[in-house]
Design an enzyme around this catalytic site. Structure first.
Site, PDB file in Angstrom:
ATOM      1  N   ILE A  15       0.830  -1.212   0.000  1.00 46.71           N
ATOM      2  CA  ILE A  15       0.000   0.000   0.000  1.00 46.71           C
ATOM      3  C   ILE A  15       0.867   1.265   0.000  1.00 46.71           C
ATOM      4  CG2 ILE A  15      -1.686   1.296   1.394  1.00 46.71           C
ATOM      5  CD1 ILE A  15      -2.603  -1.531   2.478  1.00 46.71           C
ATOM      6  N   TYR A 166      -1.758  -8.379  16.701  1.00 45.43           N
ATOM      7  CA  TYR A 166      -2.003  -7.469  15.579  1.00 45.43           C
ATOM      8  C   TYR A 166      -3.294  -6.662  15.799  1.00 45.43           C
ATOM      9  CZ  TYR A 166      -2.693  -5.651  10.886  1.00 45.43           C
ATOM     10  OH  TYR A 166      -2.881  -4.798   9.819  1.00 45.43           O
ATOM     11  N   LYS A 170      -3.634  -2.547  16.355  1.00 49.24           N
ATOM     12  CA  LYS A 170      -4.373  -1.662  15.451  1.00 49.24           C
ATOM     13  C   LYS A 170      -5.514  -0.928  16.178  1.00 49.24           C
ATOM     14  CE  LYS A 170      -1.856  -2.207  11.784  1.00 49.24           C
ATOM     15  NZ  LYS A 170      -1.080  -1.080  11.237  1.00 49.24           N
TER      16      LYS A 170
HETATM   17  N1  LIG Z   1      -2.838  -5.564   3.392  1.00 43.69           N
HETATM   18  C1  LIG Z   1      -3.929  -5.515   4.151  1.00 43.69           C
HETATM   19  O1  LIG Z   1      -4.916  -6.245   3.928  1.00 43.69           O
HETATM   20  C2  LIG Z   1      -4.018  -4.558   5.296  1.00 43.69           C
HETATM   21  C3  LIG Z   1      -5.239  -4.465   5.988  1.00 43.69           C
HETATM   22  C4  LIG Z   1      -5.341  -3.574   7.060  1.00 43.69           C
HETATM   23  C5  LIG Z   1      -4.268  -2.795   7.417  1.00 43.69           C
HETATM   24  N2  LIG Z   1      -3.079  -2.919   6.743  1.00 43.69           N
HETATM   25  C6  LIG Z   1      -1.965  -2.081   7.177  1.00 43.69           C
HETATM   26  O2  LIG Z   1      -1.500  -1.324   6.078  1.00 43.69           O
HETATM   27  C7  LIG Z   1      -0.102  -1.035   6.249  1.00 43.69           C
HETATM   28  C8  LIG Z   1       0.656  -1.431   4.998  1.00 43.69           C
HETATM   29  O3  LIG Z   1       0.485  -2.831   4.806  1.00 43.69           O
HETATM   30  P1  LIG Z   1       0.787  -3.567   3.416  1.00 43.69           P
HETATM   31  O4  LIG Z   1      -0.349  -4.464   3.170  1.00 43.69           O
HETATM   32  O5  LIG Z   1       1.197  -2.604   2.381  1.00 43.69           O
HETATM   33  O6  LIG Z   1       2.037  -4.465   3.884  1.00 43.69           O
HETATM   34  P2  LIG Z   1       3.348  -4.916   3.074  1.00 43.69           P
HETATM   35  O7  LIG Z   1       3.056  -5.087   1.629  1.00 43.69           O
HETATM   36  O8  LIG Z   1       3.869  -6.090   3.856  1.00 43.69           O
HETATM   37  O9  LIG Z   1       4.342  -3.657   3.239  1.00 43.69           O
HETATM   38  C9  LIG Z   1       4.804  -3.318   4.507  1.00 43.69           C
HETATM   39  C10 LIG Z   1       5.839  -2.226   4.403  1.00 43.69           C
HETATM   40  O10 LIG Z   1       6.351  -1.979   5.737  1.00 43.69           O
HETATM   41  C11 LIG Z   1       7.773  -2.134   5.715  1.00 43.69           C
HETATM   42  N3  LIG Z   1       8.302  -2.670   6.980  1.00 43.69           N
HETATM   43  C12 LIG Z   1       7.935  -3.812   7.605  1.00 43.69           C
HETATM   44  N4  LIG Z   1       8.687  -3.985   8.707  1.00 43.69           N
HETATM   45  C13 LIG Z   1       9.532  -2.931   8.797  1.00 43.69           C
HETATM   46  C14 LIG Z   1      10.561  -2.542   9.697  1.00 43.69           C
HETATM   47  N5  LIG Z   1      10.895  -3.284  10.736  1.00 43.69           N
HETATM   48  N6  LIG Z   1      11.227  -1.398   9.452  1.00 43.69           N
HETATM   49  C15 LIG Z   1      10.934  -0.636   8.388  1.00 43.69           C
HETATM   50  N7  LIG Z   1       9.981  -0.956   7.491  1.00 43.69           N
HETATM   51  C16 LIG Z   1       9.289  -2.095   7.687  1.00 43.69           C
HETATM   52  C17 LIG Z   1       8.036  -3.096   4.575  1.00 43.69           C
HETATM   53  O11 LIG Z   1       9.402  -2.995   4.167  1.00 43.69           O
HETATM   54  P3  LIG Z   1      10.099  -4.109   3.201  1.00 43.69           P
HETATM   55  O12 LIG Z   1       9.719  -3.715   1.813  1.00 43.69           O
HETATM   56  O13 LIG Z   1      11.545  -3.929   3.496  1.00 43.69           O
HETATM   57  O14 LIG Z   1       9.555  -5.443   3.605  1.00 43.69           O
HETATM   58  C18 LIG Z   1       7.028  -2.598   3.531  1.00 43.69           C
HETATM   59  O15 LIG Z   1       7.515  -1.452   2.881  1.00 43.69           O
HETATM   60  C19 LIG Z   1       0.321  -1.797   7.504  1.00 43.69           C
HETATM   61  O16 LIG Z   1       0.300  -0.918   8.607  1.00 43.69           O
HETATM   62  C20 LIG Z   1      -0.757  -2.856   7.668  1.00 43.69           C
HETATM   63  O17 LIG Z   1      -0.894  -3.262   9.017  1.00 43.69           O
HETATM   64  C21 LIG Z   1      -2.938  -3.782   5.688  1.00 43.69           C
END
Ligand SMILES: NC(=O)c1ccc[n+]([C@@H]2O[C@H](COP(=O)([O-])OP(=O)(O)OC[C@H]3O[C@@H](n4cnc5c(N)ncnc54)[C@H](OP(=O)(O)O)[C@@H]3O)[C@@H](O)[C@H]2O)c1
Length: 288
Positions: A15, A166, A170
């Site tokens: 995202i 988790y 949140k």
């Molecule tokens: N996907 C869903 O269905 C969903 C639903 C509700 C809420 N969310 C929330 O939306 C947000 C984005 O999620 P997403 O789905 O885009 O997840 P994602 O594709 O796994 O991307 C997560 C991002 O966070 C970075 N990250 C993870 N651990 C880190 C650390 N220790 N230090 C620095 N950066 C770190 C990752 O870096 P790398 O590229 O290095 O791995 C990546 O850029 C999150 O807060 C998640 O909880 C997601």
């Protein structure tokens, strides 16, 4: 809203990456945060090429490390004298065994709650220089299934499961955002708003890589094809970062580009204050 300076965490994938691209397309200065320098640089070049916007930059920090976060904010301030929008987007669900960071803190709480708050506090002095600044914190619809918080065990030493940690993290994101919005007013930072959002269920790498236990692993794999695109998932983030409609809106929770009512079953002002004080105590040593 032209020439705004925006910093988005976790912008190397999912995202965050799509939101960064959409914001760059609008002509803003976009700072991509990543933990891996090469990956962040590659994403930065890709976004510059695709959007024709050269004002895309990178900042590197492992959000498990408070020292690294502090150094990253210093790096930011060497180059920029104000910040208009801070998007705390990075977040994750972890494995079935409770894991801790090098500082001994539970990983879900660290990445999803403590680190965004530390980053925010350390950037307030540049956010206050913006004519109209916005802090956007990423929660999840999963907060609705959070169990009753145990304030004597906020880092789940006794009763950890990945989904429990988790969902609670949140829920806490929403409480911390509300409290922050009130604190900002109390501290006289009347130009800064703070809101939380949920992006929906989005098809990204989120939760795919780590072993959360057989059933959880299956749910994440089976659900993936039915989830929304990262572009749809990023829409509320981009809306809150740029829309005039939300210019002075603060202390709210959004989904699908609309205000929503979060699940407040476990909420009370007293609970919120206990959580806030706990988080401030954790990050306190890094605030000077
Ligand atoms: N996907 C869903 O269905 C969903 C639903 C509700 C809420 N969310 C929330 O939306 C947000 C984005 O999620 P997403 O789905 O885009 O997840 P994602 O594709 O796994 O991307 C997560 C991002 O966070 C970075 N990250 C993870 N651990 C880190 C650390 N220790 N230090 C620095 N950066 C770190 C990752 O870096 P790398 O590229 O290095 O791995 C990546 O850029 C999150 O807060 C998640 O909880 C997601």
């Amino acid at each position: 809203m032209q020439n705004r300076i925006l910093l988005i965490t976790g912008a190397t994938d999912g995202i965050g990456k799509v939101a960064a691209k959409a914001l760059a397309k609008k002509g803003h200065t976009v700072i991509i945060h990543g933990r891996n320098k090469n990956k962040a640089q590659t994403v930065c070049e890709e976004i510059k090429l695709e959007t024709g916007n050269d004002k895309v930059d990178t900042l590197i920090a492992d959000l498990f490390s408070f020292t690294d976060i502090k150094r990253m904010t210093e790096d930011f301030k060497k180059k920029y004298d104000r910040l208009d929008v801070l998007i705390n987007n990075a977040g994750a669900i972890f494995s079935k065994e409770r894991e801790i960071t090098k500082d001994g803190l539970e990983k879900t709480m660290t990445l999803n709650v403590f680190s965004p708050l530390l980053l925010t506090e350390l950037l307030l002095d540049v956010l206050v220089k913006s004519p109209s600044a916005r802090i956007i914190n990423t929660s999840s619809a999963t907060h609705k299934i959070a169990t009753k918080p145990d304030f004597s065990d906020l880092q789940l030493e006794k009763n950890y499961t990945p989904s429990k940690a988790y969902a609670l993290s949140k829920l806490y994101t929403i409480w911390i955002t509300r409290h922050l919005a009130i604190e900002l007013k109390d501290r006289g930072f009347n130009n800064i708003t703070a809101n939380a959002l949920h992006p929906g269920a989005v098809a990204t790498r989120f939760g795919q890589d780590n072993d959360k236990g057989f059933i959880q692993n299956m749910i994440f794999k089976v659900a993936l094809p039915f989830m929304a695109s990262p572009e749809k998932g990023a829409a509320t983030t981009v809306y809150l970062a740029t829309s005039k409609e939300v210019e002075n809106v603060t202390e709210k929770f959004f989904g699908n580009m609309k205000e929503e009512k979060p699940q407040d079953k476990h909420y009370s002002a007293e609970h919120e204050k206990i959580l806030w004080d706990y988080c401030m105590k954790i990050i306190g040593p890094y605030l000077d």
